[in-house]
Design a protein around this motif. Structure first.
Motif, PDB file in Angstrom:
ATOM      1  N   ASP A 185      37.657   8.148  46.734  1.00  0.00           N
ATOM      2  CA  ASP A 185      38.348   7.735  45.759  1.00  0.00           C
ATOM      3  C   ASP A 185      38.423   8.193  44.417  1.00  0.00           C
ATOM      4  O   ASP A 185      39.457   8.624  43.708  1.00  0.00           O
ATOM      5  CB  ASP A 185      38.245   6.056  45.859  1.00  0.00           C
ATOM      6  N   LEU A 186      37.215   8.653  44.181  1.00  0.00           N
ATOM      7  CA  LEU A 186      37.008   9.031  42.697  1.00  0.00           C
ATOM      8  C   LEU A 186      37.363  10.428  42.641  1.00  0.00           C
ATOM      9  O   LEU A 186      37.736  11.070  41.600  1.00  0.00           O
ATOM     10  CB  LEU A 186      35.456   9.025  42.549  1.00  0.00           C
ATOM     11  N   GLY A 187      37.476  11.267  43.633  1.00  0.00           N
ATOM     12  CA  GLY A 187      37.946  12.631  43.805  1.00  0.00           C
ATOM     13  C   GLY A 187      37.040  13.682  43.026  1.00  0.00           C
ATOM     14  O   GLY A 187      37.505  14.705  42.820  1.00  0.00           O
ATOM     15  N   HIS A 188      35.717  13.344  42.877  1.00  0.00           N
ATOM     16  CA  HIS A 188      34.857  14.335  42.200  1.00  0.00           C
ATOM     17  C   HIS A 188      34.209  14.967  43.250  1.00  0.00           C
ATOM     18  O   HIS A 188      33.362  14.663  43.915  1.00  0.00           O
ATOM     19  CB  HIS A 188      34.002  13.444  41.162  1.00  0.00           C
ATOM     20  N   ARG A 189      34.395  16.263  43.118  1.00  0.00           N
ATOM     21  CA  ARG A 189      33.903  17.215  44.265  1.00  0.00           C
ATOM     22  C   ARG A 189      32.309  17.182  44.565  1.00  0.00           C
ATOM     23  O   ARG A 189      31.858  17.372  45.671  1.00  0.00           O
ATOM     24  CB  ARG A 189      34.392  18.575  44.460  1.00  0.00           C
ATOM     25  N   PHE A 190      31.566  17.242  43.358  1.00  0.00           N
ATOM     26  CA  PHE A 190      30.037  17.520  43.391  1.00  0.00           C
ATOM     27  C   PHE A 190      29.585  16.126  44.057  1.00  0.00           C
ATOM     28  O   PHE A 190      28.732  16.164  44.885  1.00  0.00           O
ATOM     29  CB  PHE A 190      29.716  17.716  42.096  1.00  0.00           C
ATOM     30  N   THR A 191      30.111  14.946  43.749  1.00  0.00           N
ATOM     31  CA  THR A 191      29.496  13.670  44.079  1.00  0.00           C
ATOM     32  C   THR A 191      30.172  13.695  45.569  1.00  0.00           C
ATOM     33  O   THR A 191      29.109  12.948  46.268  1.00  0.00           O
ATOM     34  CB  THR A 191      30.306  12.685  43.184  1.00  0.00           C
ATOM     35  N   LEU A 192      31.173  14.041  45.902  1.00  0.00           N
ATOM     36  CA  LEU A 192      31.616  13.923  47.181  1.00  0.00           C
ATOM     37  C   LEU A 192      30.600  14.934  48.281  1.00  0.00           C
ATOM     38  O   LEU A 192      30.138  14.287  49.331  1.00  0.00           O
ATOM     39  CB  LEU A 192      33.037  14.464  47.348  1.00  0.00           C
ATOM     40  N   ALA A 193      30.152  16.142  47.681  1.00  0.00           N
ATOM     41  CA  ALA A 193      29.267  16.874  48.373  1.00  0.00           C
ATOM     42  C   ALA A 193      27.874  16.133  48.679  1.00  0.00           C
ATOM     43  O   ALA A 193      27.303  16.037  49.610  1.00  0.00           O
ATOM     44  CB  ALA A 193      29.144  18.290  47.865  1.00  0.00           C
ATOM     45  N   MET A 194      27.525  15.431  47.346  1.00  0.00           N
ATOM     46  CA  MET A 194      26.180  14.902  47.503  1.00  0.00           C
ATOM     47  C   MET A 194      26.325  13.660  48.708  1.00  0.00           C
ATOM     48  O   MET A 194      25.395  13.418  49.256  1.00  0.00           O
ATOM     49  CB  MET A 194      25.888  14.298  46.260  1.00  0.00           C
ATOM     50  N   ILE A 253      27.917  14.908  31.690  1.00  0.00           N
ATOM     51  CA  ILE A 253      26.552  14.960  31.373  1.00  0.00           C
ATOM     52  C   ILE A 253      25.505  15.167  32.570  1.00  0.00           C
ATOM     53  O   ILE A 253      24.830  16.254  32.481  1.00  0.00           O
ATOM     54  CB  ILE A 253      26.093  14.252  30.225  1.00  0.00           C
ATOM     55  N   THR A 254      25.960  14.227  33.507  1.00  0.00           N
ATOM     56  CA  THR A 254      24.684  14.332  34.416  1.00  0.00           C
ATOM     57  C   THR A 254      25.133  15.074  35.641  1.00  0.00           C
ATOM     58  O   THR A 254      24.474  15.287  36.542  1.00  0.00           O
ATOM     59  CB  THR A 254      24.580  12.753  34.930  1.00  0.00           C
ATOM     60  N   GLN A 255      26.528  15.266  35.920  1.00  0.00           N
ATOM     61  CA  GLN A 255      27.071  16.074  36.883  1.00  0.00           C
ATOM     62  C   GLN A 255      27.543  15.344  38.044  1.00  0.00           C
ATOM     63  O   GLN A 255      28.808  15.422  38.711  1.00  0.00           O
ATOM     64  CB  GLN A 255      26.278  17.406  37.435  1.00  0.00           C
ATOM     65  N   GLN A 256      26.848  14.077  38.458  1.00  0.00           N
ATOM     66  CA  GLN A 256      27.262  13.534  39.580  1.00  0.00           C
ATOM     67  C   GLN A 256      27.579  11.945  39.126  1.00  0.00           C
ATOM     68  O   GLN A 256      27.011  11.344  38.121  1.00  0.00           O
ATOM     69  CB  GLN A 256      26.116  13.364  40.684  1.00  0.00           C
ATOM     70  N   ASN A 257      28.410  11.234  40.013  1.00  0.00           N
ATOM     71  CA  ASN A 257      28.818   9.988  39.638  1.00  0.00           C
ATOM     72  C   ASN A 257      27.865   9.018  40.503  1.00  0.00           C
ATOM     73  O   ASN A 257      27.558   9.012  41.706  1.00  0.00           O
ATOM     74  CB  ASN A 257      30.292   9.623  40.101  1.00  0.00           C
ATOM     75  N   SER A 258      27.240   7.980  39.615  1.00  0.00           N
ATOM     76  CA  SER A 258      26.175   7.217  40.143  1.00  0.00           C
ATOM     77  C   SER A 258      26.714   6.123  40.931  1.00  0.00           C
ATOM     78  O   SER A 258      25.998   5.460  41.765  1.00  0.00           O
ATOM     79  CB  SER A 258      25.313   6.731  38.895  1.00  0.00           C
ATOM     80  N   GLY A 259      28.105   5.898  40.966  1.00  0.00           N
ATOM     81  CA  GLY A 259      28.687   4.597  41.720  1.00  0.00           C
ATOM     82  C   GLY A 259      28.254   4.968  43.439  1.00  0.00           C
ATOM     83  O   GLY A 259      27.773   4.141  43.863  1.00  0.00           O
ATOM     84  N   PRO A 260      28.872   5.843  43.904  1.00  0.00           N
ATOM     85  CA  PRO A 260      28.537   6.333  45.256  1.00  0.00           C
ATOM     86  C   PRO A 260      27.166   6.656  45.675  1.00  0.00           C
ATOM     87  O   PRO A 260      26.571   6.106  46.666  1.00  0.00           O
ATOM     88  CB  PRO A 260      29.483   7.478  45.628  1.00  0.00           C
ATOM     89  N   LEU A 261      26.380   6.863  44.596  1.00  0.00           N
ATOM     90  CA  LEU A 261      25.044   7.574  45.022  1.00  0.00           C
ATOM     91  C   LEU A 261      24.196   6.339  44.924  1.00  0.00           C
ATOM     92  O   LEU A 261      23.336   6.224  45.742  1.00  0.00           O
ATOM     93  CB  LEU A 261      24.522   8.549  43.866  1.00  0.00           C
ATOM     94  N   ASN A 262      24.320   5.293  44.158  1.00  0.00           N
ATOM     95  CA  ASN A 262      23.472   4.191  44.222  1.00  0.00           C
ATOM     96  C   ASN A 262      23.853   3.512  45.597  1.00  0.00           C
ATOM     97  O   ASN A 262      22.793   3.060  46.180  1.00  0.00           O
ATOM     98  CB  ASN A 262      23.847   2.921  43.090  1.00  0.00           C
ATOM     99  N   LEU A 263      25.075   3.172  46.226  1.00  0.00           N
ATOM    100  CA  LEU A 263      25.179   2.955  47.382  1.00  0.00           C
ATOM    101  C   LEU A 263      24.594   3.510  48.471  1.00  0.00           C
ATOM    102  O   LEU A 263      24.243   3.095  49.489  1.00  0.00           O
ATOM    103  CB  LEU A 263      26.832   2.847  47.574  1.00  0.00           C
ATOM    104  N   ALA A 264      24.589   5.081  48.316  1.00  0.00           N
ATOM    105  CA  ALA A 264      24.156   5.689  49.421  1.00  0.00           C
ATOM    106  C   ALA A 264      22.719   5.836  49.345  1.00  0.00           C
ATOM    107  O   ALA A 264      22.002   5.670  50.723  1.00  0.00           O
ATOM    108  CB  ALA A 264      24.473   7.279  49.082  1.00  0.00           C
ATOM    109  N   TYR A 265      21.798   5.584  48.290  1.00  0.00           N
ATOM    110  CA  TYR A 265      20.364   5.511  48.640  1.00  0.00           C
ATOM    111  C   TYR A 265      19.903   4.019  48.878  1.00  0.00           C
ATOM    112  O   TYR A 265      18.983   3.906  49.663  1.00  0.00           O
ATOM    113  CB  TYR A 265      19.809   5.798  47.047  1.00  0.00           C
ATOM    114  N   TRP A 266      20.874   2.927  48.438  1.00  0.00           N
ATOM    115  CA  TRP A 266      20.746   1.666  49.152  1.00  0.00           C
ATOM    116  C   TRP A 266      20.911   1.762  50.664  1.00  0.00           C
ATOM    117  O   TRP A 266      20.055   1.366  51.241  1.00  0.00           O
ATOM    118  CB  TRP A 266      21.598   0.832  48.594  1.00  0.00           C
ATOM    119  N   GLY A 267      21.869   2.722  51.025  1.00  0.00           N
ATOM    120  CA  GLY A 267      21.855   2.561  52.656  1.00  0.00           C
ATOM    121  C   GLY A 267      20.878   3.351  53.245  1.00  0.00           C
ATOM    122  O   GLY A 267      20.252   2.979  54.122  1.00  0.00           O
ATOM    123  N   LEU A 268      20.401   4.620  52.681  1.00  0.00           N
ATOM    124  CA  LEU A 268      19.092   5.263  53.036  1.00  0.00           C
ATOM    125  C   LEU A 268      17.793   4.320  53.093  1.00  0.00           C
ATOM    126  O   LEU A 268      17.139   4.492  54.287  1.00  0.00           O
ATOM    127  CB  LEU A 268      18.941   6.528  52.416  1.00  0.00           C
TER     128      LEU A 268
END
Length: 619
Positions: free
Chosen positions: A403-412, A364-379
Motif C-alpha cells: 500500500d505504501l508503494g516504497h520499493r526499499f521497504t517492500l524488499a525488506m 532519512i532512515t530509508q525504510q518505513n517502520s510501519g511494515p517493519l514493526n509488524l514484520a518483526y512482531w511476526g518473526l
C-alpha cells in the motif's frame, strides 16, 4: 582515407574531389565523422570546389576554411546572417529545447525567433519536431551544441543561465515541479549558489521518493559541493545537514547499510545536530546511525543508541517518533536472541505507527517502520511458537508495504516473509519469496537485499535437499553480503552452508564453516545460537560421537529456553530424542517432548510440531 573520400563525395554529390582537399579534411578532422560532415558542408558552401574546377590551386584555397569546429560553426552562421545569440542561448538550455522556453529567454519576437531557428534547421544544425510555438528542437550533434556553448564568454554565459532559470521559475511551473535538477543546473551555472543548493536538494529528494537512488546521490553530492563553497557559519552547517541526511539514506540503499561511505556522513550529521542544539533533527539522525551500527554488527553500540532514541521520542512525543524508536530496539533484540523483548517492542512500535510521519522519516532512515514493526512482531511470534499469529502479522506487514508503494521497504518486508518460511522449513515458499526480493533488489540496485534474497533462496534449496545448488547459492550470498560491508547474518547463512556441505560429504569444509559461524556471532548476534549448537549435535551424531552429540543438543535446548525460542527448543528436543531412540530411552523422550508439545496452543500443522507428534506416536 578511402571511406572519408567516399563520404565527402556522397555528401557533395560529386564523382571526384581533389586529393589535396581530402587530405586537408583528414588532417583537420582526425577522422571524426561529424567533423568530416561539417567541413564538407563548409567546403561545398564556400565555392572552393568550383574555383578548383576552374584551375585554381586547391591547397591554397583551403586556407580560407576554418580550423576548429567553433570557427567552422560560426563561419557558417555568418554566411547565413544568423543571430549568434540565438544558438548560444539555445546551447545554454541544452541539446534539446522547446521554442517556448527559448522565446521566454530571448528578446526577439515570436516571428523573428522562428525565422532564426528556421535558418539553423535549414543548415541542418538543428532538427525540429512539431509546429508553431509548440515546436521543439535538438542539436544535430552534441559536439555542435558544445561548440556553440563554449563560444559564450564566462560573464555572458552566467547571464544566459540566469535568464533561463528565471524564465523556468516564472513561466514553467510543471518543469519546476517535475525537473528540479534542471533548475539546479541553471542556477549553479548562473553563480546563484544558495538557490542552486535548494534545487539540488529538491532534485535529490524527488529522485529518492521515486527510488532512483543513484540519481539522488548525484544530486545530493552536487548540492554538498556547492554548500562547501559558502563561508563557514551555522547557516551553512544547517544547509549541509539538510542534504547529508537524505544522502546517508540513499547511500545505505545503494551501497548497503554498512557501506564505509555512510559512517563519515552520519557522524558529520550527528556533530552538526549536537552543535545546532534545540530544533536540530537529532532523533532521525540517531535512528539512521543505529541502522549503520546494527548492520556493522556493533551490538554494544546499538544497546547504547536504542535507549537514547527511545528517551528522545518519549520526551518530544512527536508524531510517529515512538514507532521509529521502538523499531530500533525490537530489531536489535530479535537478532540478539531476546525474542520476547523483540515481540514487546515491535508490538509497541506497530501500535504507535503514524502513516504520514513514517513516510517523512523514510527520507532519512530509508525504510518505513510501519511494515517493519509488524514484520518483526511476526518473526518474534514464530520463535515463541505462535505460528498462526506470526504469519498473520507478516501478511499484514506485506499488505502495508504494498500500500505504501516504497520499493526499499517492500524488499525488506518480502525478505521477512521469506525468512519466516525458511525458519519453518518450507522450501518452495522460501524460494518463491526470496526470488521476489531479488527481483525488487536487482531492479532498484539494493545490494544488501539482493544478497539476503540470494541467501534465503539457498536455504530454500537446502530444505528441498538440492544441496549442490544450495551450496553454490549460499557461497554467492556470503560473497555478496561481504561486499556490502555487512557484519550480520553470516552466522545464519554459514550454518546452512555447513549443513549442505556435510550432506554432500565435504565434512572438513562443513566444520570450518560452522566454526566460523560461532566466531561471527560473538559480536552479539545470537538469534541462531541454538541452531548452531543443534547442528554441532547433528555432526557429532553422524560421527557416532553420542555423548558429545547429547551435550550439544542439551546446550541447544538450554539456549532456546532462555531465549524463549520455543520452536528451536522443540526442534532440538526432537533431535535429542532421535538420538535417545538408539538406546530405547522412551520414558526420557516422553518426559522431554510431550510437555513441550502440549505447550503449543497453535502451529500444530507446522513441520516441527508434526515431527514431534510422529515421534511421540511411535513410542
Amino acid at each position: 582515407k578511402r571511406q572519408i573520400g567516399e563520404m565527402m563525395r556522397k555528401r557533395m554529390q560529386r564523382t571526384t574531389i581533389p586529393e589535396a582537399i581530402v587530405e586537408q579534411v583528414i588532417e583537420r578532422t582526425d577522422g571524426v565523422p561529424l567533423f568530416i560532415e561539417e567541413f564538407t558542408v563548409v567546403i561545398l558552401e564556400s565555392g572552393v570546389l568550383d574555383r578548383s574546377d576552374a584551375g585554381e590551386d586547391s591547397s591554397a584555397l583551403l586556407q580560407v576554411i576554418p580550423v576548429t569546429l567553433n570557427d567552422l560553426l560560426f563561419s557558417r552562421l555568418d554566411r547565413m546572417e544568423a543571430d549568434r545569440e540565438v544558438i548560444q542561448l539555445a546551447a545554454a538550455i541544452g541539446r534539446e529545447f522547446d521554442f517556448g522556453l527559448l522565446h521566454a529567454c530571448c528578446n526577439l519576437s515570436s516571428e523573428q525567433l522562428h525565422k532564426e531557428l528556421d535558418k539553423l534547421v535549414h543548415a541542418e544544425i538543428l532538427f525540429a519536431k512539431g509546429k508553431g510555438d509548440s515546436v521543439s528542437y535538438i542539436f544535430k550533434h552534441a559536439l555542435l551544441q558544445d561548440a556553440a556553448y563554449r563560444s559564450i564568454l564566462t560573464k555572458k554565459r552566467q547571464q544566459c543561465h540566469h535568464r533561463i532559470a528565471e524564465a523556468l521559475e516564472s513561466g514553467f511551473p510543471d518543469v519546476v515541479q517535475a525537473q528540479p535538477a534542471l533548475l539546479a543546473h541553471h542556477f549553479t551555472e548562473a553563480g546563484l549558489t544558495e538557490t542552486a543548493i535548494q534545487y539540488w536538494l529538491k532534485a535529490g529528494l524527488r529522485s529518492q521518493e521515486q527510488s532512483a537512488n543513484v540519481e539522488a546521490i548525484r544530486h545530493f553530492r552536487n548540492g554538498i559541493q556547492l554548500a562547501m563553497t559558502l563561508p563557514p557559519s551555522p547557516q551553512r552547517d544547517a544547509i549541509e545537514l539538510s542534504i547529508k541526511l537524505p544522502l546517508s539514506a540513499v547511500l545505505m540503499a545503494v551501497q548497503g547499510y554498512a557501506a564505509p561511505e555512510v559512517e563519515p556522513v552520519q557522524n558529520r550529521c550527528i556533530e552538526i545536530c549536537r552543535q545546532l542544539g534545540e530544533g536540530a533533527p537529532l532523533f532521525p539522525v540517531l535512528c539512521a546511525n543505529w541502522e549503520w551500527l546494527f548492520i556493522r554488527g556493533r551490538f554494544q553500540d546499538c544497546y547504547h543508541r536504542c535507549p537514547e532514541v527511545i528517551a528522545i521520542a518519549k520526551e518530544q512525543q512527536g508524531p510517529g517518533m515512538l514507532a521509529e524508536a521502538y523499531w530500533t530496539q525490537g530489531c536489535t533484540s530479535f537478532y540478539a536472541g531476546d525474542f520476547e523483548l523483540a515481540r514487546q517492542y515491535s508490538m509497541l512500535g506497530a501500535h504507535n505507527h503514524h502513516r504520514q510521519a513514517s513516510i517523512e522519516y523514510v527520507k532519512i532512515t530509508q525504510q518505513n517502520s510501519g511494515p517493519l514493526n509488524l514484520a518483526y512482531w511476526g518473526l518474534a511470534l514464530w520463535q515463541l511458537g505462535l505460528v498462526e499469529q506470526s504469519f498473520q502479522r507478516l501478511d499484514e506487514a506485506l499488505a502495508m508495504a504494498l500500500d505504501l508503494g516504497h520499493r526499499f521497504t517492500l524488499a525488506m518486508t518480502t525478505w521477512k516473509l521469506a525468512q519466516v518460511r525458511d525458519f519453518a522449513l518450507l522450501g518452495e515458499e522460501t524460494i518463491d519469496y526470496s526470488r521476489r526480493v531479488r527481483r525488487i533488489a536487482e531492479e532498484q540496485g539494493f545490494a544488501f537485499w539482493s544478497a539476503l534474497g540470494t541467501g534465503c533462496e539457498g536455504v530454500g534449496l537446502q530444505h528441498l535437499e538440492r544441496y549442490d545448488e544450495a551450496i553454490e547459492t549460499l557461497h554467492s550470498a556470503l560473497n555478496q553480503l561481504s561486499a556490502t560491508g555487512s557484519f550480520i547474518l553470516f552466522p545464519k547463512y554459514r550454518s546452512h552452508l555447513a549443513a549442505c556441505l556435510w550432506r554432500v560429504g565435504r565434512t572438513k569444509e562443513a566444520v570450518q564453516q560452522l566454526d566460523q559461524a560461532f566466531v561471527d556471532q560473538s559480536g552479539g548476534e545470537y538469534f541462531m545460537h541454538s541452531e548452531l549448537l543443534r547442528l554441532r549435535g547433528d555432526f557429532a551424531t553422524d560421527r557416532s560421537e553420542w555423548e558429545l552429540a547429547e551435550s550439544y543438543y542439551r546446550q541447544a535446548i538450554d539456549v532456546a529456553s532462555k531465549q524463549g525460542a520455543n520452536m528451536y527448543r522443540l526442534r532440538s528436543a526432537v533431535h535429542l530424542s532421535q538420538l535417545w531412540l538408539r538406546t530405547d530411552k522412551k520414558e526420557e523422550i516422553s518426559n522431554l517432548v510431550e510437555p513441550l508439545a502440549r505447550s503449543f496452543t497453535e502451529g500444530h500443522a507446522s513441520i516441527d510440531f508434526q515431527r514431534a507428534k510422529s515421534l511421540l506416536e511411535s513410542l
